[in-house]
Design a protein around this motif. Structure first.
Motif, PDB file in Angstrom:
ATOM      1  N   ASP A 231       0.899  -1.246  -0.121  1.00 28.54           N
ATOM      2  CA  ASP A 231       0.011   0.025   0.029  1.00 28.54           C
ATOM      3  C   ASP A 231       0.765   1.257  -0.022  1.00 28.54           C
ATOM      4  O   ASP A 231       1.122   1.823   1.191  1.00 28.54           O
ATOM      5  N   VAL A 232       1.104   1.629  -1.215  1.00 27.78           N
ATOM      6  CA  VAL A 232       2.066   2.880  -1.265  1.00 27.78           C
ATOM      7  C   VAL A 232       1.361   3.869  -2.334  1.00 27.78           C
ATOM      8  O   VAL A 232       0.596   3.438  -3.040  1.00 27.78           O
ATOM      9  N   SER A 233       2.175   5.034  -2.525  1.00 27.17           N
ATOM     10  CA  SER A 233       1.535   6.147  -3.194  1.00 27.17           C
ATOM     11  C   SER A 233       1.543   5.677  -4.772  1.00 27.17           C
ATOM     12  O   SER A 233       2.801   5.007  -5.062  1.00 27.17           O
ATOM     13  N   GLN A 235       2.869   7.490  -7.105  1.00 28.25           N
ATOM     14  CA  GLN A 235       4.229   8.129  -7.498  1.00 28.25           C
ATOM     15  C   GLN A 235       5.307   7.059  -7.062  1.00 28.25           C
ATOM     16  O   GLN A 235       6.383   6.705  -7.826  1.00 28.25           O
ATOM     17  N   THR A 236       5.215   6.682  -5.871  1.00 32.35           N
ATOM     18  CA  THR A 236       6.267   5.475  -5.451  1.00 32.35           C
ATOM     19  C   THR A 236       6.151   4.330  -6.174  1.00 32.35           C
ATOM     20  O   THR A 236       6.936   3.402  -6.650  1.00 32.35           O
TER      21      THR A 236
END
Length: 419
Positions: A231-233, A235-236
């Motif tokens: 669960d990352v953004s 952009q990441t």
């Protein structure tokens, strides 16, 4: 008499020396395996030379050392070579004259030749000492048979003093030739084992290099792909995907270098305009030079068009590898590339101002798994050396530690056009 027999013996050694030289040339230049029939030339040559340059010529006898190449040719070459030697011996003996001596040869040579056919099946399997004993025994048999046929069947008289000299020199000669031939054969076997060992070493180095260099980027890629499920953004995730793709590209580059090295010969040979090829390479590597703060200084023909023959993609990759290594060896300074016309060749000089190399490092350039960088496989320089060699070119390297390295590529000119 003894002096002349020794000269005749040197005639036998000459073809053996030629055989040794040819095998050494084969090893040094990695020529294809010499066919079995080619080795038959040497006992035939020895036999013919002995009979054409005899020691003593009498009314009924022609004295020479023909029995040495005849016996050894039959023992080492088998029945096919033995038949050829019998025919050649009788033909030359007939042409040299001496009716009684010719009839003696017609009896003795076929008889001994048939004996050699049966002995040769087991001869190559026995030890050197036993081979020498067999050679001496056959020489003794030859003289007993020749003496019996000459005196009992044709009533010829042979001087005992001459006969003794002839016998002992033949015994000494056949012992020396057997030892020399066995040494040469052992030497050839060692050379063949060395060639196989070198090939296996190259394969093992390449396998280790490929597995190591491909495993690293694949491991990194696997890690970042796993992180994409977290669960990352957004952009990441884009950043992780970009890094994963870059690592896959790096693995692809390693595999492409290996494939280029494996297929040394250009697949699609064509005429290459040297100036256009170099400009293409320079344009593609300028971003890397700028990023590292390196100035590229290029000097190419302005009003003349020289052409070479090769495969464009591989030639450009070779130049790219050398220039890239030069840039990475420098923290700052100028990397110069100059093109010269020297006689019938084009010379490309690539000079950097990097850390330089020792003579030992220069000698190892192009070897599998050798690199002067902290990371790398050495495949790039292997590719470069292989491609330039396939274009009938040569690479010369000079370097001084702390001052830089100069690569000189000499390539044959295919054609020339004046603008």
């Amino acid at each position: 008499m003894t002096k002349d027999l020794l000269i005749n013996f040197l005639i036998i050694l000459f073809p053996i020396f030629l055989a040794h030289v040819i095998y050494l040339v084969k090893y040094v230049y990695r020529l294809k395996a010499i066919k079995g029939w080619f080795l038959a030339v040497f006992p035939i040559l020895s036999l013919v030379l002995c009979m054409l340059f005899p020691v003593v010529t009498e009314e009924d006898f022609v004295w020479d050392l023909r029995w040495i190449p005849f016996i050894l040719g039959g023992l080492y070459g088998g029945y096919r070579l033995g038949m050829i030697l019998i025919v050649i011996t009788l033909l030359i003996r007939y042409l040299t004259g001496g009716e009684s001596g010719f009839y003696v040869a017609c009896i003795t040579f076929p008889f001994i030749g048939v004996s050699l056919f049966f002995i040769s099946k087991y001869y190559l399997k026995i030890s050197v000492a036993k081979k020498i004993v067999v050679g001496i025994a056959l020489t003794f048999l030859v003289h007993i048979l020749t003496d019996f046929v000459s005196t009992q069947l044709f009533g010829l008289t042979i001087g005992i003093s001459l006969w003794k000299q002839y016998f002992f020199i033949q015994v000494i000669g056949i012992v020396i030739v057997i030892i020399l031939w066995e040494v040469i054969i052992a030497n050839f076997q060692v050379l063949e084992k060395l060639v196989k060992a070198e090939k296996l070493q190259i394969v093992s180095h390449l396998a280790a290099s490929i597995s190591h260099e491909v495993r690293n980027p694949l491991t990194v890629t696997r890690g970042y792909i796993q992180m994409l499920s977290e669960d990352v953004s957004p952009q990441t995730k884009v950043k992780y995907a970009t890094i994963a793709l870059q690592e896959l590209d790096r693995a692809t580059d390693v595999i492409n270098d290996y494939l280029t090295f494996a297929s040394i010969c250009p697949e699609n040979r064509e005429r290459l305009r040297i100036s256009a090829e170099i400009k293409e390479v320079v344009n593609s590597i300028k971003p890397l030079a700028s990023k590292n703060g390196i100035e590229l200084k290029v000097s190419i023909f302005a009003d003349e068009a020289y052409y070479i023959v090769g495969e464009s993609k591989k030639f450009q990759q070779s130049l790219f590898n050398i220039i890239k290594n030069g840039i990475e060896s420098m923290s700052e300074g100028v990397l110069s590339l100059h093109v010269f016309h020297v006689a019938a060749t084009i010379q490309i000089k690539i000079q950097d101002q990097g850390i330089g190399m020792s003579q030992e490092q220069i000698d190892r350039l192009g070897e599998p798994y050798f690199t002067t960088k902290n990371t790398g496989t050495g495949l790039g320089m292997m590719v470069t050396y292989s491609v330039i060699k396939s274009m009938d070119g040569m690479i010369y390297v000079s370097s001084e530690q702390g001052k830089g390295t100069c690569f000189s590529l000499n390539l044959p000119i295919h054609s020339y056009e004046s603008n």
